[in-house]
Scaffold this motif. Sequence first.
Motif, PDB file in Angstrom:
ATOM      1  N   ARG A 178      51.846  32.283 -32.259  1.00 32.56           N
ATOM      2  CA  ARG A 178      50.440  32.671 -32.170  1.00 32.56           C
ATOM      3  C   ARG A 178      49.583  31.789 -33.083  1.00 32.56           C
ATOM      4  O   ARG A 178      49.908  31.599 -34.253  1.00 32.56           O
ATOM      5  CB  ARG A 178      50.261  34.137 -32.550  1.00 32.56           C
ATOM      6  N   TRP A 179      48.474  31.279 -32.535  1.00 28.29           N
ATOM      7  CA  TRP A 179      47.621  30.425 -33.349  1.00 28.29           C
ATOM      8  C   TRP A 179      46.186  30.444 -32.849  1.00 28.29           C
ATOM      9  O   TRP A 179      45.915  30.779 -31.701  1.00 28.29           O
ATOM     10  CB  TRP A 179      48.154  28.993 -33.380  1.00 28.29           C
ATOM     11  N   ALA A 198      43.894  23.936 -25.110  1.00 21.74           N
ATOM     12  CA  ALA A 198      45.018  24.457 -25.893  1.00 21.74           C
ATOM     13  C   ALA A 198      46.098  25.101 -25.035  1.00 21.74           C
ATOM     14  O   ALA A 198      47.290  24.828 -25.209  1.00 21.74           O
ATOM     15  CB  ALA A 198      44.507  25.459 -26.927  1.00 21.74           C
ATOM     16  N   THR A 199      45.700  25.949 -24.109  1.00 17.61           N
ATOM     17  CA  THR A 199      46.689  26.661 -23.297  1.00 17.61           C
ATOM     18  C   THR A 199      47.426  25.723 -22.358  1.00 17.61           C
ATOM     19  O   THR A 199      48.648  25.805 -22.205  1.00 17.61           O
ATOM     20  CB  THR A 199      46.006  27.778 -22.487  1.00 17.61           C
ATOM     21  N   SER A 200      46.693  24.811 -21.731  1.00 17.36           N
ATOM     22  CA  SER A 200      47.333  23.912 -20.769  1.00 17.36           C
ATOM     23  C   SER A 200      48.176  22.852 -21.456  1.00 17.36           C
ATOM     24  O   SER A 200      49.221  22.450 -20.946  1.00 17.36           O
ATOM     25  CB  SER A 200      46.275  23.240 -19.886  1.00 17.36           C
ATOM     26  N   PHE A 207      48.080  30.654 -27.726  1.00 14.97           N
ATOM     27  CA  PHE A 207      46.748  30.377 -28.269  1.00 14.97           C
ATOM     28  C   PHE A 207      45.867  31.608 -28.154  1.00 14.97           C
ATOM     29  O   PHE A 207      45.775  32.212 -27.089  1.00 14.97           O
ATOM     30  CB  PHE A 207      46.130  29.193 -27.523  1.00 14.97           C
ATOM     31  N   ARG A 208      45.166  31.964 -29.268  1.00 21.72           N
ATOM     32  CA  ARG A 208      44.430  33.227 -29.294  1.00 21.72           C
ATOM     33  C   ARG A 208      42.904  33.086 -29.355  1.00 21.72           C
ATOM     34  O   ARG A 208      42.207  34.031 -29.007  1.00 21.72           O
ATOM     35  CB  ARG A 208      44.894  34.054 -30.493  1.00 21.72           C
ATOM     36  N   GLY A 209      42.366  31.973 -29.828  1.00 24.11           N
ATOM     37  CA  GLY A 209      40.908  31.892 -29.907  1.00 24.11           C
ATOM     38  C   GLY A 209      40.413  30.777 -30.802  1.00 24.11           C
ATOM     39  O   GLY A 209      41.197  30.016 -31.378  1.00 24.11           O
ATOM     40  N   ARG A 378      41.138  40.502 -34.842  1.00 25.73           N
ATOM     41  CA  ARG A 378      41.218  40.925 -33.439  1.00 25.73           C
ATOM     42  C   ARG A 378      42.022  39.934 -32.622  1.00 25.73           C
ATOM     43  O   ARG A 378      42.808  40.313 -31.719  1.00 25.73           O
ATOM     44  CB  ARG A 378      39.819  41.044 -32.842  1.00 25.73           C
ATOM     45  N   SER A 379      41.854  38.658 -32.900  1.00 20.54           N
ATOM     46  CA  SER A 379      42.518  37.619 -32.119  1.00 20.54           C
ATOM     47  C   SER A 379      44.032  37.689 -32.238  1.00 20.54           C
ATOM     48  O   SER A 379      44.763  37.371 -31.287  1.00 20.54           O
ATOM     49  CB  SER A 379      42.043  36.232 -32.558  1.00 20.54           C
ATOM     50  N   PHE A 380      44.520  38.122 -33.419  1.00 18.56           N
ATOM     51  CA  PHE A 380      45.970  38.165 -33.624  1.00 18.56           C
ATOM     52  C   PHE A 380      46.581  39.530 -33.325  1.00 18.56           C
ATOM     53  O   PHE A 380      47.779  39.717 -33.503  1.00 18.56           O
ATOM     54  CB  PHE A 380      46.299  37.733 -35.053  1.00 18.56           C
ATOM     55  N   GLU A 381      45.767  40.492 -32.881  1.00 19.36           N
ATOM     56  CA  GLU A 381      46.306  41.823 -32.559  1.00 19.36           C
ATOM     57  C   GLU A 381      47.171  41.764 -31.297  1.00 19.36           C
ATOM     58  O   GLU A 381      46.910  40.998 -30.376  1.00 19.36           O
ATOM     59  CB  GLU A 381      45.160  42.824 -32.371  1.00 19.36           C
TER      60      GLU A 381
END
Length: 381
Positions: A178-179, A198-200, A207-209, A378-381
Amino acid sequence: MAVRGRWLRAACCGAVLLAALTPAGAAASPVASSTPPAPGSVISQQPLPDELSLPGAATATKLEYATEWRSGEPTVATGALFLPEGDAPEGGWPVIAWAHGTTGVGDDCALTTRTPRSDLERTYLQHWLDSGYAVVSADFPGLGSEGLHRYLDGPSAANSIVDIVRAARDGGAPLSERWIVMGQSQGGHAALHTAAIATSRAPELDFRGTVATGAPANLERAFTIGVPGFPDPGLWGLVSFSGYIFAGLRDAYPEADVEGYLTPTGREVVDRAEELCYDDLEESVRDIPVGELLARPLAEGPMPALLADYLAAPADGYDRPVFLAHGIHDVMVPLPLSAALAADMKAAGADVDYRVYVAGHYTTVERSRADVDAFVTRSFE
């Protein structure tokens, strides 16, 4: 891991040697070719000197790793990995990929070479270490590594940011999948480009945000109003930033007559920009009006298309939330530039939280911190 590291170093050295012996633009000989390391592969790692480390870091490591320019051409980049004190949680430390602000484009301006981070940056990153996050920070291609650093070349910077997260994991650090990416000023521009790929680029990661503060946006539009004799608009660092941008344009588009838009004074500023880090460049151009840089309007000829290709921040492609913040007293990057980007992002369907603070270019980082803390949690929840 030691055997694999030796193999990577050997493979990369062969690729770098081949590149050094091959004329620019020429194809490498099939006989001498070798497959370069995959993007995100570690080439070397070593302890970072104490003066280049961060308070609160249990370990500070300089990474040399494989990445790519925006063209897909392989290159080698450098960056840093900082781990918090204590034992990693189950699954590894969650990762913040920090994209730094302007330091310059010469190799001495790299934050893992000779240039210590600012007190503001050190304090900010210490906060994230103390909060239980690992921090990686790319130098960006050409900054402390082969080639000229192309200032505000967002796609190349984005590749290096995604790939340093991969490299930190490849090097054996106890990191989570997670990042998020976070950046200020030039780094905010790089963070936005990172968010769009990031995702592709690294589907194996989670990837979170994105957090971007003081991000230069719509510069490709703003610069086209530049004409010879343009009056001083009162923006801090404008001559220095222009020098870095034109140095990048000149390197990225050698077939274009970038110097044809510049006066002898303008060309001298660009030459200085390739050598001097930001504070030294600012001192050297202090008495040069921005209107003395240009020999012809930037709205003429091929320049608008070059600026759009080189400078534009992405308005679409975001598949994760974005926190975008700006200060109303920012006299380096005027607020309307990011406000227009936020509107374009929302129109394209991005989940963007745009916040404005009573702050300047640098103080936006601190003024926004409570809101950024909540966004990151929130992004890492």
